[in-house]
Scaffold this motif. Structure first.
Motif, mmCIF file in Angstrom:
data_model
loop_
_atom_site.group_PDB
_atom_site.id
_atom_site.type_symbol
_atom_site.label_atom_id
_atom_site.label_comp_id
_atom_site.label_asym_id
_atom_site.label_seq_id
_atom_site.Cartn_x
_atom_site.Cartn_y
_atom_site.Cartn_z
ATOM 1 N N MET A 560 0.828 -1.201 0.000
ATOM 2 C CA MET A 560 0.000 0.000 0.000
ATOM 3 C C MET A 560 0.863 1.252 0.000
ATOM 4 N N LYS A 561 0.460 2.250 -0.802
ATOM 5 C CA LYS A 561 1.117 3.551 -0.821
ATOM 6 C C LYS A 561 0.072 4.631 -0.547
ATOM 7 N N LEU A 562 0.538 5.715 0.089
ATOM 8 C CA LEU A 562 -0.381 6.787 0.480
ATOM 9 C C LEU A 562 0.113 8.136 0.006
ATOM 10 N N ASP A 563 -0.864 8.998 -0.326
ATOM 11 C CA ASP A 563 -0.589 10.412 -0.565
ATOM 12 C C ASP A 563 -1.254 11.180 0.577
ATOM 13 N N ILE A 564 -0.446 11.861 1.374
ATOM 14 C CA ILE A 564 -0.943 12.516 2.590
ATOM 15 C C ILE A 564 -1.186 13.986 2.294
ATOM 16 N N ARG A 565 -2.417 14.409 2.542
ATOM 17 C CA ARG A 565 -2.836 15.764 2.169
ATOM 18 C C ARG A 565 -3.334 16.493 3.421
ATOM 19 N N SER A 566 -2.764 17.655 3.666
ATOM 20 C CA SER A 566 -3.132 18.452 4.834
ATOM 21 C C SER A 566 -3.842 19.716 4.377
ATOM 22 N N HIS A 567 -4.958 20.021 5.044
ATOM 23 C CA HIS A 567 -5.781 21.180 4.675
ATOM 24 C C HIS A 567 -5.991 22.086 5.886
ATOM 25 N N THR A 568 -6.212 23.370 5.631
ATOM 26 C CA THR A 568 -6.505 24.338 6.694
ATOM 27 C C THR A 568 -7.836 25.018 6.412
ATOM 28 N N ASP A 569 -8.282 25.812 7.400
ATOM 29 C CA ASP A 569 -9.423 26.687 7.135
ATOM 30 C C ASP A 569 -8.884 27.975 6.523
ATOM 31 N N SER A 570 -9.753 28.966 6.361
ATOM 32 C CA SER A 570 -9.376 30.176 5.622
ATOM 33 C C SER A 570 -8.907 31.319 6.519
ATOM 34 N N ARG A 571 -8.765 31.071 7.840
ATOM 35 C CA ARG A 571 -8.551 32.185 8.771
ATOM 36 C C ARG A 571 -7.073 32.556 8.939
ATOM 37 N N ASP A 618 -12.849 33.321 2.821
ATOM 38 C CA ASP A 618 -12.522 34.596 3.450
ATOM 39 C C ASP A 618 -13.742 35.508 3.496
ATOM 40 N N GLY A 619 -13.992 36.088 4.648
ATOM 41 C CA GLY A 619 -15.064 37.057 4.809
ATOM 42 C C GLY A 619 -16.422 36.468 5.056
ATOM 43 N N VAL A 620 -16.567 35.144 4.987
ATOM 44 C CA VAL A 620 -17.868 34.519 5.217
ATOM 45 C C VAL A 620 -17.981 34.139 6.688
ATOM 46 N N PRO A 621 -18.991 34.635 7.407
ATOM 47 C CA PRO A 621 -19.138 34.289 8.824
ATOM 48 C C PRO A 621 -19.476 32.809 8.977
ATOM 49 N N CYS A 622 -18.699 32.104 9.850
ATOM 50 C CA CYS A 622 -18.904 30.669 10.082
ATOM 51 C C CYS A 622 -18.686 30.351 11.562
#
Length: 640
Positions: A560-571, A618-622
């Protein structure tokens, strides 16, 4: 005229007496400087009996008795010193207080320690005394845990420092073997010690092989488990000044001997020995990769400190490392002994005790730090010197040495059974079952972690699916259960603060997640994100929990091989989020590689805020929960 003659004769007599006394003092000083304390005491005390007073003489008289563990004599002469002048060095305050404690004068000892504490606040012994004002109550609370008896191998001379190997007890003894050529040590006026042994259940004592024993001191042996190597302490002499003031300085060295072709080879000093300082009282770690010992080498905080040194595969040694100020003081720390439970027992007169050397125990952390040091109680410890403690962690039987009242010689060996542990321990047990059918799962892998996610133990579930771990009262643990075709599960558990048993059954769900190329492996385990501290990329303990699950799958599926992807929010800024997520993805990859995964099976990068899963740009209240949906980690399968 007669008065003048009488005065003149008096002056001559006084001058002659003064010269005679000074001559004796010079002789005593020479003995003192050569560590011939017994001879020095005889001369000093004869001079003192004639009314001669001197701060220097009282210091040396007190020290000569103190170094021979004659605390009654030490207290007498330190008292004479303090009657002349109490503006003396810290060491004399401390030794005086120790001597007073050793002779039962606790109130006076406390008074001297209070003065010591007020005058020498930077001394670590002062700080420990200040922080442990109720130390006597703590010692009392740690007492009543042993049954003790004479080991049955003692003589009227000094017998001490044991080691058990192959059902034999090895020890040092100054007993007279009947050889008129035997030498006596001027420090103690006893015969030089040699190594002896006896069967554990016998009182018949025999002398160790002559290749190890010499005409000087041998003591504190420790054998490797295969019995082919022994480390021990031997004294040597270093010649001092030449001419009429020539003398020899006694130093201690650690020696190593090996058993080959049916005999012990001549012992050789270890590489970190020196003619400029002493090394003594070796002790091996359970894996035999580390040697612990006592020394006054440069960098020592007190009279002697505890050190450790690595033993390389070829038998060479690394660089000695001081165990640090948590265990070492300005006093004397010596006679270390390390157990398989990551405990270090040692003798010290610098930690709060009952007088003389007391036995203490500390916990050895994974980073080598020593914490939670405790006096083991007044069963073992006394107002005199108590030291050279060893214990079998399984049987809880062991030996220690002491010159406490009631013995046969100056030091004696005692054997004991520890009937109650100093630590409050519990048994953590449980059964691993199938969550749907209730069937037990023999062979399931069960792992115990502490609250910092450091692995403590791993066992397979037995034929009935049961597991058992010894745990400490009041502490929090994680128990992880794993089984092929089942989803791994971790369960936290906080142990009650009293001894007993705690049950933690764990039911595992069948693994229903079937994955193929392109799927996110993290979804199988409900991994939404790998936890990092704010604005950082180092793996936290919570992250390690989830990464262990990924690691287990990779180990079970070597293709097995993996591609590791990291994501953030927009703040944050676009660029900042991109860089931060990239660092986190790489940190995750490095963790997996560091735990044995080949780097050619892993790819990855950070995507920052480029792939939001909801409206929260960006700019969207959440809400915080909505932002968290975007802070995620993906483990995309690229090959099976």
């Amino acid at each position: 005229m007669k008065n003048y003659i009488l005065l003149y004769l008096t002056i001559i007599i006084v001058s002659f007496n003064g010269y005679a006394q000074q001559s004796k003092i010079n002789s005593a000083d020479k003995n003192y400087n050569n560590y011939a304390y017994i001879n020095a005491i005889k001369i000093y005390e004869r001079v003192a009996e004639k009314g001669y007073k001197s701060e220097d003489m009282f210091k040396k008289l007190g020290n000569s008795h103190y170094f021979n563990s004659d605390f009654e004599g030490a207290a007498k002469w330190y008292n004479a010193l303090f009657e002349m002048n109490n503006d003396v060095e810290a060491e004399y305050y401390y030794r005086y207080a120790q001597s007073l404690k050793s002779t039962g004068q606790m109130d006076k000892a406390k008074k001297i320690m209070d003065e010591f504490n007020s005058k020498f606040k930077n001394d670590s012994r002062s700080k420990r005394y200040d922080e442990n004002e109720d130390y006597l109550n703590k010692i009392k609370a740690n007492s009543g845990r042993y049954t003790i008896e004479n080991a049955g191998i003692n003589s009227k001379y000094s017998d001490y420092s044991t080691f058990v190997h192959d059902n034999k007890i090895y020890f040092a003894s100054a007993r007279d073997t009947g050889n008129f050529s035997n030498r006596k040590h001027k420090w103690t006026d006893e015969y030089f010690t040699n190594l002896y042994f006896a069967d554990v259940d016998s009182v018949r004592v025999m002398k160790f092989k002559n290749a190890v024993n010499t005409k000087f001191h041998e003591a504190t042996p420790v054998f490797t488990k295969d019995g082919k190597t022994v480390y021990f302490t031997r004294n040597n002499y270093v010649t001092g000044k030449k001419g009429k003031d020539a003398h020899k300085i006694t130093l201690l060295k650690i020696y190593k001997a090996t058993f080959e072709n049916g005999k012990w080879n001549s012992a050789v000093p270890v590489s970190f020995d020196s003619d400029n300082y002493s090394t003594a009282h070796p002790a091996l770690s359970p894996d035999e990769k580390t040697l612990y010992f006592a020394s006054d080498m440069p960098g020592t905080f007190g009279q002697s400190d505890l050190y450790k040194v690595s033993i390389n595969d070829n038998g060479d040694f690394g660089t000695p490392k001081n165990l640090g100020k948590s265990i070492n003081t300005e006093g004397k720390e010596t006679f270390p002994y390390v157990t398989s439970e990551n405990e270090i027992y040692f003798a010290s007169d610098g930690h709060p005790g009952l007088g003389g050397l007391d036995v203490f125990v500390g916990e050895i952390g994974n980073d080598g730090s020593i914490t939670n040091i405790q006096n083991i109680g007044n069963d073992i410890n006394s107002p005199k010197d108590d030291f050279a403690y060893i214990i079998n962690p399984d049987s809880r039987k062991g030996y220690f040495s002491s010159n406490k009242d009631g013995g046969q010689g100056s030091d004696d060996i005692y054997k004991f059974l520890e009937t109650k542990r100093l630590k409050c321990l519990q048994e953590l047990n449980g059964v691993i079952t199938d969550a749907e059918t209730g069937a037990t799962l023999p062979g399931a892998k069960v792992t115990l972690f502490n609250n910092e996610m450091e692995q403590k133990n791993t066992v397979p579930a037995d034929a009935s699916g049961n597991y058992i771990f010894p745990v400490e009262c009041g502490k929090t643990y994680y128990v992880r259960a794993e089984k092929t075709d089942y989803t791994t599960k971790e369960v936290p558990i906080t142990i009650e603060k009293t001894s007993g048993k705690t049950s933690l059954p764990i039911a595992l769900d069948k693994s229903t997640c079937k994955v193929t190329v392109g799927d996110d492996l993290g979804k199988c385990f409900g991994i939404k994100m790998i936890y990092f501290d704010l604005d950082k990329s180092n793996i936290r303990s919570e992250a390690a929990l989830d990464l262990e699950k990924i690691l287990a799958v990779l180990n079970d599926n070597p293709n097995m091989k993996l591609d590791i992807r990291s994501h953030t929010d927009s703040r944050a800024t676009f660029k900042y989020n991109e860089n931060l997520s990239d660092r986190r993805a790489k940190s995750t990859i490095e963790w997996l590689i560091g735990n044995g995964v080949s780097k050619n099976r892993l790819t990855g990068r950070g995507y920052g805020e480029t792939e939001l899963v909801n409206k929260c740009a960006d700019g969207v209240p959440c809400t915080e929960a909505e932002h968290q949906e975007n802070r995620r980690s993906e483990f995309i399968i690229t090959a099976l």
